[in-house]
Design a protein around this motif. Structure first.
Motif, mmCIF file in Angstrom:
data_model
loop_
_atom_site.group_PDB
_atom_site.id
_atom_site.type_symbol
_atom_site.label_atom_id
_atom_site.label_comp_id
_atom_site.label_asym_id
_atom_site.label_seq_id
_atom_site.Cartn_x
_atom_site.Cartn_y
_atom_site.Cartn_z
ATOM 1 N N ASP A 76 6.301 -0.210 -29.361
ATOM 2 C CA ASP A 76 6.872 -0.353 -28.013
ATOM 3 C C ASP A 76 8.305 0.152 -27.977
ATOM 4 O OD1 ASP A 76 7.798 -2.313 -29.586
ATOM 5 O OD2 ASP A 76 7.534 -3.958 -28.159
ATOM 6 N N TYR A 77 8.720 0.891 -29.013
ATOM 7 C CA TYR A 77 10.041 1.529 -28.985
ATOM 8 C C TYR A 77 9.913 2.905 -29.616
ATOM 9 C CZ TYR A 77 10.220 0.302 -33.902
ATOM 10 O OH TYR A 77 9.927 0.195 -35.227
ATOM 11 N N TYR A 78 10.918 3.731 -29.402
ATOM 12 C CA TYR A 78 10.910 5.089 -29.947
ATOM 13 C C TYR A 78 11.502 5.063 -31.358
ATOM 14 C CZ TYR A 78 11.578 10.121 -30.105
ATOM 15 O OH TYR A 78 11.539 11.440 -30.458
ATOM 16 N N PRO A 79 10.741 5.413 -32.376
ATOM 17 C CA PRO A 79 11.196 5.186 -33.753
ATOM 18 C C PRO A 79 12.263 6.161 -34.241
ATOM 19 C CG PRO A 79 9.046 6.183 -33.745
ATOM 20 C CD PRO A 79 9.393 5.967 -32.311
ATOM 21 N N PHE A 80 12.407 7.280 -33.601
ATOM 22 C CA PHE A 80 13.362 8.282 -34.077
ATOM 23 C C PHE A 80 14.608 8.281 -33.220
ATOM 24 C CE2 PHE A 80 8.995 9.846 -34.648
ATOM 25 C CZ PHE A 80 8.913 9.658 -36.023
ATOM 26 N N GLN A 81 15.589 9.014 -33.748
ATOM 27 C CA GLN A 81 16.832 9.096 -33.004
ATOM 28 C C GLN A 81 16.647 10.041 -31.829
ATOM 29 O OE1 GLN A 81 20.098 10.428 -35.352
ATOM 30 N NE2 GLN A 81 21.416 8.853 -34.516
ATOM 31 N N LYS A 82 17.199 9.644 -30.693
ATOM 32 C CA LYS A 82 17.025 10.481 -29.510
ATOM 33 C C LYS A 82 18.155 11.451 -29.345
ATOM 34 C CE LYS A 82 13.862 8.904 -26.066
ATOM 35 N NZ LYS A 82 13.546 7.976 -25.012
ATOM 36 N N ASP B 134 0.829 -1.206 0.000
ATOM 37 C CA ASP B 134 0.000 0.000 0.000
ATOM 38 C C ASP B 134 0.863 1.256 0.000
ATOM 39 O OD1 ASP B 134 -2.175 -1.569 0.021
ATOM 40 O OD2 ASP B 134 -2.665 -1.311 2.138
ATOM 41 N N LEU B 135 1.959 1.208 0.785
ATOM 42 C CA LEU B 135 2.873 2.355 0.837
ATOM 43 C C LEU B 135 3.482 2.624 -0.536
ATOM 44 C CD1 LEU B 135 4.919 1.936 4.131
ATOM 45 C CD2 LEU B 135 3.413 3.795 3.522
ATOM 46 N N ILE B 136 3.878 1.539 -1.224
ATOM 47 C CA ILE B 136 4.481 1.694 -2.544
ATOM 48 C C ILE B 136 3.469 2.287 -3.523
ATOM 49 C CG2 ILE B 136 5.439 0.423 -4.516
ATOM 50 C CD1 ILE B 136 6.617 -1.555 -2.444
ATOM 51 N N ALA B 137 2.226 1.776 -3.455
ATOM 52 C CA ALA B 137 1.179 2.295 -4.343
ATOM 53 C C ALA B 137 0.928 3.777 -4.063
ATOM 54 C CB ALA B 137 -0.104 1.501 -4.135
ATOM 55 N N GLU B 138 1.008 4.141 -2.777
ATOM 56 C CA GLU B 138 0.802 5.541 -2.403
ATOM 57 C C GLU B 138 1.923 6.412 -2.968
ATOM 58 O OE1 GLU B 138 -1.746 8.191 -0.605
ATOM 59 O OE2 GLU B 138 -1.985 6.024 -0.826
ATOM 60 N N ALA B 139 3.161 5.887 -2.923
ATOM 61 C CA ALA B 139 4.310 6.654 -3.420
ATOM 62 C C ALA B 139 4.278 6.766 -4.939
ATOM 63 C CB ALA B 139 5.598 5.987 -2.966
ATOM 64 N N ARG B 140 3.745 5.749 -5.615
ATOM 65 C CA ARG B 140 3.674 5.782 -7.079
ATOM 66 C C ARG B 140 2.756 6.896 -7.573
ATOM 67 N NH1 ARG B 140 7.461 4.301 -7.487
ATOM 68 N NH2 ARG B 140 8.427 2.261 -7.716
ATOM 69 N N LYS B 141 1.800 7.267 -6.724
ATOM 70 C CA LYS B 141 0.871 8.334 -7.122
ATOM 71 C C LYS B 141 1.596 9.668 -7.279
ATOM 72 C CE LYS B 141 -3.226 6.468 -4.924
ATOM 73 N NZ LYS B 141 -4.009 6.571 -3.690
ATOM 74 N N LEU B 142 2.738 9.806 -6.579
ATOM 75 C CA LEU B 142 3.472 11.066 -6.609
ATOM 76 C C LEU B 142 4.445 11.146 -7.788
ATOM 77 C CD1 LEU B 142 4.291 11.328 -2.802
ATOM 78 C CD2 LEU B 142 2.512 12.541 -4.029
ATOM 79 N N ASP B 143 4.545 10.049 -8.550
ATOM 80 C CA ASP B 143 5.463 10.048 -9.695
ATOM 81 C C ASP B 143 5.051 11.102 -10.719
ATOM 82 O OD1 ASP B 143 6.964 8.127 -8.632
ATOM 83 O OD2 ASP B 143 6.317 6.501 -9.971
ATOM 84 N N LYS B 144 6.066 11.688 -11.388
ATOM 85 C CA LYS B 144 5.776 12.682 -12.420
ATOM 86 C C LYS B 144 5.149 11.979 -13.625
ATOM 87 C CE LYS B 144 9.130 16.290 -11.559
ATOM 88 N NZ LYS B 144 10.444 16.809 -11.940
ATOM 89 N N PRO B 145 4.181 12.588 -14.285
ATOM 90 C CA PRO B 145 3.589 11.927 -15.458
ATOM 91 C C PRO B 145 4.601 11.815 -16.585
ATOM 92 C CG PRO B 145 2.736 14.158 -15.192
ATOM 93 C CD PRO B 145 3.545 13.870 -13.975
ATOM 94 N N LYS B 146 4.558 10.678 -17.281
ATOM 95 C CA LYS B 146 5.495 10.429 -18.374
ATOM 96 C C LYS B 146 4.789 10.718 -19.686
ATOM 97 C CE LYS B 146 9.231 7.070 -18.463
ATOM 98 N NZ LYS B 146 9.546 5.661 -18.376
ATOM 99 N N PHE B 147 5.477 11.320 -20.627
ATOM 100 C CA PHE B 147 4.840 11.628 -21.905
ATOM 101 C C PHE B 147 4.640 10.356 -22.716
ATOM 102 C CE2 PHE B 147 4.922 12.845 -26.386
ATOM 103 C CZ PHE B 147 3.853 13.724 -26.385
ATOM 104 N N LYS B 148 3.428 10.222 -23.277
ATOM 105 C CA LYS B 148 3.163 9.047 -24.109
ATOM 106 C C LYS B 148 3.162 9.488 -25.569
ATOM 107 C CE LYS B 148 0.577 6.363 -20.780
ATOM 108 N NZ LYS B 148 -0.412 6.970 -19.898
ATOM 109 N N TYR B 149 3.877 8.723 -26.418
ATOM 110 C CA TYR B 149 4.032 9.123 -27.828
ATOM 111 C C TYR B 149 2.833 8.723 -28.665
ATOM 112 C CZ TYR B 149 8.829 10.097 -26.571
ATOM 113 O OH TYR B 149 9.932 10.609 -25.983
ATOM 114 N N ASN B 150 2.046 7.744 -28.205
ATOM 115 C CA ASN B 150 0.871 7.277 -28.936
ATOM 116 C C ASN B 150 1.203 6.821 -30.360
ATOM 117 O OD1 ASN B 150 -0.819 7.690 -26.805
ATOM 118 N ND2 ASN B 150 -1.412 9.755 -27.435
ATOM 119 N N THR B 151 2.360 6.173 -30.517
ATOM 120 C CA THR B 151 2.731 5.669 -31.842
ATOM 121 C C THR B 151 2.270 4.226 -32.035
ATOM 122 O OG1 THR B 151 4.848 5.047 -30.890
ATOM 123 C CG2 THR B 151 4.763 7.109 -32.119
ATOM 124 N N GLY B 152 1.842 3.578 -30.954
ATOM 125 C CA GLY B 152 1.457 2.173 -31.059
ATOM 126 C C GLY B 152 2.656 1.256 -31.097
#
Ligand SMILES: [Zn+2]
Lengths: 132, 147
Positions: free
Chosen positions: B141-147, B121-139
């Motif tokens: 499971d990898y990043y297609p461009f050069q980083k 429960d403590l871990i789940a509570e701490a996960r709520k504070l994580d910063k949101p991660k940007f989703k690429y919505n490319t479908g």
């Protein structure tokens, strides 16, 4: 790994077609064991002393409560020593405070008449190490 | 209706006097519109600690237990009335405990930390504070461009 799983799936599928949706026992050609049983190594469920024997803790039962008290300082032993679950430990602590407040139980010592009572737990062998 | 328990430490006195004390304390409950379910004598013995009451130090007391019902609003008055009674050394009023059922959690508590429910429960509570991660919505499971 994935290949093995696919194999099992395919075998199940084909056997169902052949036997007409009737699961049958047959020799496994592959070496992959099929485990449907639950974990045979699962440990027996442990219960604390008061839950196991279904003992009602009451502030009038000083003989029971004093067994959770240190004979040297009269303080209540922690749950890592008493081996009780959180809820039972909470109840025991509350009832001890009630008994002490009502003048039934000593506060800074264990009463001499209870000193020879059998030990419910070993103070020297706590479940978790002491804080100090 | 709440059943109360009254634990009284009385001055150790001879029997006839004790009778009047008990009658007086019981009548106080009846006057408040209550009734007594049980009256128990827990014996006369040395107290675990000496107590000073009404200017006298006592180390011996007779223990009595009342089980009674009164309107909850009159509990304070009753407690105060007993406090002014010089024959009563000490008194406590508690609610009568009702049996509660709960599951023993000792087995869960003995597990290594990541398997314990309160730690999860403590871990789940701490996960709520994580910063949101940007989703690429490319479908993908990898990043297609050069980083
Ligand atoms: Zn328990």
């Amino acid at each position: 790994m994935i290949k093995n799983k696919m194999n099992i799936f395919l075998r199940k599928f084909t056997s169902k077609i052949i036997t007409g949706n009737k699961p049958t026992f047959r020799a496994c050609s592959s070496d992959v064991p099929q485990f449907d049983m639950e974990n045979p190594f699962e440990k027996e469920k442990q219960e604390c002393l008061l839950c196991k024997y279904n003992i009602e803790v009451d502030y009038k039962n000083v003989k029971l409560l004093s067994q959770f008290q240190s004979p040297y300082t009269g303080r209540i032993y922690g749950k890592h020593i008493t081996g009780l679950c959180t809820k039972q430990q909470e109840i025991v602590e509350k009832e001890i405070v009630k008994a002490q407040s009502a003048g039934l139980m000593a506060t800074y010592l264990k009463e001499p008449c209870y000193l020879k009572d059998p030990r419910l737990f070993d103070v020297e062998k706590p479940i978790r190490p002491h804080r100090f | 209706m709440i059943t109360y328990e009254l634990l009284m430490l009385l001055r150790s006195v001879p029997k006839p006097e004790l009778k009047t004390i008990l009658k007086r304390t019981a009548n106080a409950i009846f006057d408040k519109g209550g009734f007594i379910r049980k009256l128990e004598n827990l014996g006369t013995r040395e107290m675990p600690y000496k107590t000073s009451a009404h200017g006298v130090v006592y180390d011996r007391a007779s223990y009595f237990l009342y089980e009674f019902n009164v309107p909850p609003s009159s509990i304070d008055k009753l407690f105060d009335e007993y406090g002014r009674d010089i024959d009563i050394i000490r008194r406590r009023i508690y609610k009568k405990k009702e049996a509660e059922t709960f599951e023993c959690t000792l087995h869960d508590e003995l597990q290594p930390p990541p398997y314990r429910k309160n730690v999860q429960d403590l871990i789940a509570e701490a996960r709520k504070l994580d910063k949101p991660k940007f989703k690429y919505n490319t479908g993908l499971d990898y990043y297609p461009f050069q980083k």
